[in-house]
Design an enzyme around this catalytic site. Sequence first.
Site, mmCIF file in Angstrom:
data_model
loop_
_atom_site.group_PDB
_atom_site.id
_atom_site.type_symbol
_atom_site.label_atom_id
_atom_site.label_comp_id
_atom_site.label_asym_id
_atom_site.label_seq_id
_atom_site.Cartn_x
_atom_site.Cartn_y
_atom_site.Cartn_z
ATOM 1 N N ASN A 89 -0.401 39.011 25.523
ATOM 2 C CA ASN A 89 -0.161 37.631 25.939
ATOM 3 C C ASN A 89 -1.040 36.767 25.055
ATOM 4 O OD1 ASN A 89 0.273 35.246 27.379
ATOM 5 N ND2 ASN A 89 -1.297 35.726 28.902
ATOM 6 N N GLY A 90 -0.466 35.737 24.443
ATOM 7 C CA GLY A 90 -1.248 34.865 23.575
ATOM 8 C C GLY A 90 -0.518 34.673 22.258
ATOM 9 N N LYS B 227 6.084 29.252 34.480
ATOM 10 C CA LYS B 227 5.234 28.481 35.385
ATOM 11 C C LYS B 227 3.920 28.083 34.732
ATOM 12 C CE LYS B 227 4.043 26.776 39.366
ATOM 13 N NZ LYS B 227 4.553 25.411 39.557
ATOM 14 N N TRP C 58 7.583 35.419 27.782
ATOM 15 C CA TRP C 58 8.084 34.074 27.464
ATOM 16 C C TRP C 58 7.974 33.964 25.957
ATOM 17 C CZ3 TRP C 58 6.239 29.496 25.246
ATOM 18 C CH2 TRP C 58 7.043 28.372 25.467
ATOM 19 N N GLU D 291 14.282 19.497 34.161
ATOM 20 C CA GLU D 291 13.831 20.886 33.996
ATOM 21 C C GLU D 291 14.632 21.881 34.828
ATOM 22 O OE1 GLU D 291 9.738 21.734 35.109
ATOM 23 O OE2 GLU D 291 9.823 20.173 36.618
ATOM 24 N N HIS E 166 14.206 -3.360 27.040
ATOM 25 C CA HIS E 166 13.731 -3.243 25.654
ATOM 26 C C HIS E 166 14.376 -2.057 24.937
ATOM 27 C CE1 HIS E 166 10.875 -6.422 26.346
ATOM 28 N NE2 HIS E 166 10.502 -5.808 27.463
ATOM 29 N N ARG F 90 5.347 33.659 34.852
ATOM 30 C CA ARG F 90 4.726 33.453 33.549
ATOM 31 C C ARG F 90 5.718 33.602 32.398
ATOM 32 N NH1 ARG F 90 -0.943 33.875 34.082
ATOM 33 N NH2 ARG F 90 -1.130 34.239 31.865
ATOM 34 N N LYS G 113 11.624 16.385 36.917
ATOM 35 C CA LYS G 113 12.139 17.379 37.878
ATOM 36 C C LYS G 113 13.612 17.625 37.615
ATOM 37 C CE LYS G 113 9.259 18.747 38.898
ATOM 38 N NZ LYS G 113 7.868 18.544 38.750
ATOM 39 N N CYS H 251 2.728 35.174 28.839
ATOM 40 C CA CYS H 251 3.485 36.283 29.379
ATOM 41 C C CYS H 251 2.661 36.883 30.496
ATOM 42 C CB CYS H 251 3.724 37.301 28.290
ATOM 43 S SG CYS H 251 4.374 36.541 26.786
ATOM 44 N N GLU I 171 8.101 11.450 36.900
ATOM 45 C CA GLU I 171 8.104 12.751 37.565
ATOM 46 C C GLU I 171 9.512 13.095 38.070
ATOM 47 O OE1 GLU I 171 6.376 15.214 37.567
ATOM 48 O OE2 GLU I 171 6.753 16.344 39.381
HETATM 49 C C1 F6R Z 1 6.786 20.663 35.687
HETATM 50 C C2 F6R Z 1 5.650 21.541 35.529
HETATM 51 C C3 F6R Z 1 4.875 21.468 34.271
HETATM 52 C C4 F6R Z 1 3.380 21.633 34.570
HETATM 53 C C5 F6R Z 1 2.580 21.712 33.261
HETATM 54 C C6 F6R Z 1 1.095 21.792 33.523
HETATM 55 O O1 F6R Z 1 7.386 20.837 36.933
HETATM 56 O O2 F6R Z 1 5.356 22.342 36.375
HETATM 57 O O3 F6R Z 1 5.130 20.286 33.584
HETATM 58 O O4 F6R Z 1 2.959 20.553 35.331
HETATM 59 O O5 F6R Z 1 2.990 22.825 32.539
HETATM 60 O O6 F6R Z 1 0.776 22.880 34.308
HETATM 61 P P1 F6R Z 1 -0.593 22.974 35.093
HETATM 62 O O7 F6R Z 1 -0.590 21.906 36.112
HETATM 63 O O8 F6R Z 1 -0.587 24.341 35.685
HETATM 64 O O9 F6R Z 1 -1.675 22.776 34.096
#
Ligand code: F6R
Length: 619
Positions: free
Chosen positions: A100-101, A614, A74, A499, A515, A27, A496, A2, A492
Amino acid sequence: MCGIVGYVGREAAIPFLLEGLRRLEYRGYDSAGIATCGPEGLTIDRTVGKLVNLAAKLGESPSDATIGLGHTRWATHGAPVVANAHPHVGGDGEVVLVHNGVIENHVQLKQELAAAGYDFRSATDSEVVAHLIAEGLKRASEAEGADANAPYLDAVRWALSRLRGTYGLAILFRDRPDLLIAARFGSPLVVGVGKGEYFLASDASPLAGRTDRIVYLADHQLATLTPSGFTVHHREQGRISPQIERVKLDELIPSLEGFDHYMLKEIHEQPEAIRNAMRGRLDDQDATAIFGGLNLTPQQLRSVDRIILTGCGTSWHAALVGEYLIEELARIPVEVEYASELRYRNPPIGHNTLVFGITQSGETADTLAAVCETKRKGHRTLAICNVVGSSIAQAADGGIYLHAGQEIGVASTKAFTSHCCVLAMLGLYFGRTRDLSFEAGQQTIEALRSLPMWVQQALQCESRVRAVAQRFADATNFLYLGRRYNFPTALEGALKLKEISYIHAEGYPAAEMKHGPIALVDRHTPSVFLVPRGITYDKVMANMEEVKARGGPIIAIAGHDDPQVEALADEVIQVPEVPEFLQPIVSVVPLQLLAYHVALIRGCDVDRPRNLAKSVTVE
Ligand code: F6R
């Protein structure tokens, strides 16, 4: 994971708190809340959903209280409803806090506190901390002392001693409308030092424009903030003198610069981000790369015989690209491990193994724990990270910064390509201490130098991608398929899409399709094939035939003028064909854009997709 903000000073607290929360909304954005303390006592406002709802509520009756704290949530424990939104109240209202935690022993503490007569109003783990501090206050107030802050600090210390888990805390007290206490263990907190005012935040971004003097609190540290000063204390060792750092923060003030979303802006920033990642790091004279922060002696460098790359999500995908890169350029065995698994796996790690945490934010809880765990066992542990001064950057023995600039969109884009670029330079760096010839080193540098231009060219596919997105935005399943370096690219691309558009998507090595996943192929399931010319080109073409034979629509990411692909695919998106080791950095661009445009067409919140945040600072 958070976001926390706090303010003590002479101005009204709410403008800073709201703007700070806006900058920390990456966050978490399930709910938000603010508490202020004025002559009328403690006031708490909380709303569900994004911050605009709280801003609207506060706008109805603005307060000019000069002390306050705020939180954007969050959800971990308890649904995103007002009752679970922070701040939480302890005792009969004598304490209010944001957290937060995760408090791991909250069930047991809750039982104990409930038996002692404390009322619980939420399903959160955080509320136990508020009640514990209220209980601590009862015990501390019995001991009178000269320092007016001491009973409050003691109460917090006592409460912390009962907790198992992680916390970043900001705490206000009904009877001390001039005191804010902060505490950190495992969840970051910074103190901003102003003139007659002090700020608190989960990271430095809310402080931009207010102060450039910052204290990064370390684990086990607490801070007291009042309008007349601040102190820092170690939980057990008492008062310590804080190290105030001057940090350039103005670039942290986010701006869309004409783009509709941060994600789109960040996709378009990739040529520049890659240029920044390479700046000053390519050495023509020795045909190698230079890294200032690895802190390895030449002897250590040459004796490395294994590398472990660890991270989560998109950063884990970049690590997979790194595995191909380092093994090919440097011939060093590389293992890629999810940080969440590595932290509990306890693998045998040799003396000459290097562990790299790969992370954009530098705050991801699992990556931080994996880094700390390997370091604890005496292994050399480094970070490849975007955020300067972040927890992982501080915990590692050394590392490499991406210099990609702030990434705000929840879906990571420029950090992925910057990570791949840094890993390519790392492959070159290790390679040149081993078998990679001077000439091969020179060719690698030449290719890297062209990379920003190739990414710029790849961005020109956007109008084509928009048309493809229009055609397939109603699909409910997608497959993403590629081989070798483009296998992680496929993973990847699928991540994308899922998400930000909430469409189910799976990435596979193209040959694995038969498979199992091929059972998903039907005329409603598009398959996105990464098929630039290269050593597996014919094999991937054969996989495309297999999908075609089963009536599945094909979107091909291919090189220019490829009649074979044109004949087979329903849609072709062209990208520059580049040396294979750099192809993921170019081929991922249309996949990022495809996810973006599909999400836009479906009306999704691109920069703040549902259920995500994020920075994942909880386990
Ligand atoms: C996907 C994304 C997440 C981060 C993951 C790791 O678009 O952003 O999968 O890659 O949470 O985050 P970092 O790189 O900040 O450790």
